[in-house]
Design a protein around this motif. Sequence first.
Motif, PDB file in Angstrom:
ATOM      1  N   UNK A 183       0.858  -1.180   0.000  1.00 27.48           N
ATOM      2  CA  UNK A 183       0.000   0.000   0.000  1.00 27.48           C
ATOM      3  C   UNK A 183       0.896   1.232   0.000  1.00 27.48           C
ATOM      4  N   UNK A 184       0.310   2.377  -0.312  1.00 22.74           N
ATOM      5  CA  UNK A 184       1.067   3.611  -0.193  1.00 22.74           C
ATOM      6  C   UNK A 184       0.272   4.648   0.594  1.00 22.74           C
ATOM      7  N   UNK A 238       2.668  -6.106  -9.936  1.00 32.38           N
ATOM      8  CA  UNK A 238       3.476  -5.698 -11.076  1.00 32.38           C
ATOM      9  C   UNK A 238       3.673  -4.201 -11.194  1.00 32.38           C
ATOM     10  N   UNK A 239       3.086  -3.432 -10.323  1.00 35.60           N
ATOM     11  CA  UNK A 239       3.177  -1.969 -10.383  1.00 35.60           C
ATOM     12  C   UNK A 239       4.324  -1.489  -9.500  1.00 35.60           C
ATOM     13  N   UNK A 240       5.120  -0.579 -10.005  1.00 28.67           N
ATOM     14  CA  UNK A 240       6.173   0.043  -9.206  1.00 28.67           C
ATOM     15  C   UNK A 240       5.521   0.945  -8.160  1.00 28.67           C
ATOM     16  N   UNK A 241       6.147   1.043  -7.004  1.00 26.26           N
ATOM     17  CA  UNK A 241       5.591   1.841  -5.920  1.00 26.26           C
ATOM     18  C   UNK A 241       5.337   3.288  -6.298  1.00 26.26           C
ATOM     19  N   UNK A 242       6.295   3.914  -6.974  1.00 27.00           N
ATOM     20  CA  UNK A 242       6.142   5.320  -7.341  1.00 27.00           C
ATOM     21  C   UNK A 242       5.025   5.491  -8.368  1.00 27.00           C
ATOM     22  N   UNK A 243       4.877   4.531  -9.280  1.00 23.71           N
ATOM     23  CA  UNK A 243       3.778   4.586 -10.251  1.00 23.71           C
ATOM     24  C   UNK A 243       2.432   4.508  -9.541  1.00 23.71           C
ATOM     25  N   UNK A 244       2.341   3.611  -8.563  1.00 21.85           N
ATOM     26  CA  UNK A 244       1.108   3.471  -7.785  1.00 21.85           C
ATOM     27  C   UNK A 244       0.820   4.750  -7.011  1.00 21.85           C
ATOM     28  N   UNK A 296       6.934  13.590  -6.162  1.00 22.48           N
ATOM     29  CA  UNK A 296       6.898  12.762  -4.962  1.00 22.48           C
ATOM     30  C   UNK A 296       8.279  12.173  -4.677  1.00 22.48           C
ATOM     31  N   UNK A 297       8.603  12.094  -3.383  1.00 20.33           N
ATOM     32  CA  UNK A 297       9.857  11.509  -2.911  1.00 20.33           C
ATOM     33  C   UNK A 297       9.514  10.332  -1.998  1.00 20.33           C
ATOM     34  N   UNK A 356       5.745   5.173   2.019  1.00 20.12           N
ATOM     35  CA  UNK A 356       5.358   6.553   2.313  1.00 20.12           C
ATOM     36  C   UNK A 356       6.057   7.482   1.327  1.00 20.12           C
ATOM     37  N   UNK A 357       5.250   8.301   0.640  1.00 23.61           N
ATOM     38  CA  UNK A 357       5.768   9.284  -0.308  1.00 23.61           C
ATOM     39  C   UNK A 357       5.381  10.677   0.158  1.00 23.61           C
ATOM     40  N   UNK A 358       6.271  11.635  -0.090  1.00 22.95           N
ATOM     41  CA  UNK A 358       6.010  13.014   0.302  1.00 22.95           C
ATOM     42  C   UNK A 358       6.320  13.939  -0.873  1.00 22.95           C
ATOM     43  N   UNK A 359       5.526  14.992  -0.996  1.00 22.49           N
ATOM     44  CA  UNK A 359       5.751  15.964  -2.043  1.00 22.49           C
ATOM     45  C   UNK A 359       5.179  17.319  -1.663  1.00 22.49           C
ATOM     46  N   UNK A 360       5.642  18.319  -2.362  1.00 15.11           N
ATOM     47  CA  UNK A 360       5.156  19.688  -2.181  1.00 15.11           C
ATOM     48  C   UNK A 360       4.604  20.167  -3.514  1.00 15.11           C
ATOM     49  N   UNK A 361       3.389  20.696  -3.485  1.00 11.60           N
ATOM     50  CA  UNK A 361       2.766  21.180  -4.717  1.00 11.60           C
ATOM     51  C   UNK A 361       3.583  22.314  -5.318  1.00 11.60           C
TER      52      UNK A 361
END
Length: 143
Positions: free
Chosen positions: A4-5, A41-47, A65-66, A82-87
């Motif tokens: 999950x993400x 089959x999905x990469x984490x960042x793609x998901x 996203x990082x 866990x991914x984090x990003x700033x708009x």
Amino acid sequence: MQGYNVLMVYNKDMDKLLMCERLKNPYKGLRNLVGGKIENGEMGIEAAYRELREETNISKEDIKLHHLMDFKYNFHDYYVEVYVGRLKQDVSVSGDENILYWSDLNNNFFDMSLYAGEGNIGHMIEQVNYVKDRLFSNDEFSR
């Protein structure tokens, strides 16, 4: 093991965090971060980018996203990335899976009567606070 993400989306000024009120279990009625299932089959960042688009209407062009950290739950046989990003700019968010809102950062995110994740949200926010200068220093809009 199922993946999950969880997505930590900050506004451009880094003073608000995109949250949701859960409309279904688990954590129905509690505040949470957006996220979802990583498909086989999905990469984490793609998901992460797919879930972000599906749940908030935020696109890959709006945010970078990082990958911040992972949680592995051996007895439950799943893990959370866990991914984090700033708009990059203000974005109108919309979605029908949960009630979306922008949260101030001065809340007690460790309060399990209000927030999902058994204190993990508070922990993740503290981790971002430790690394945000390094994390976002190379984002093209932060210069």
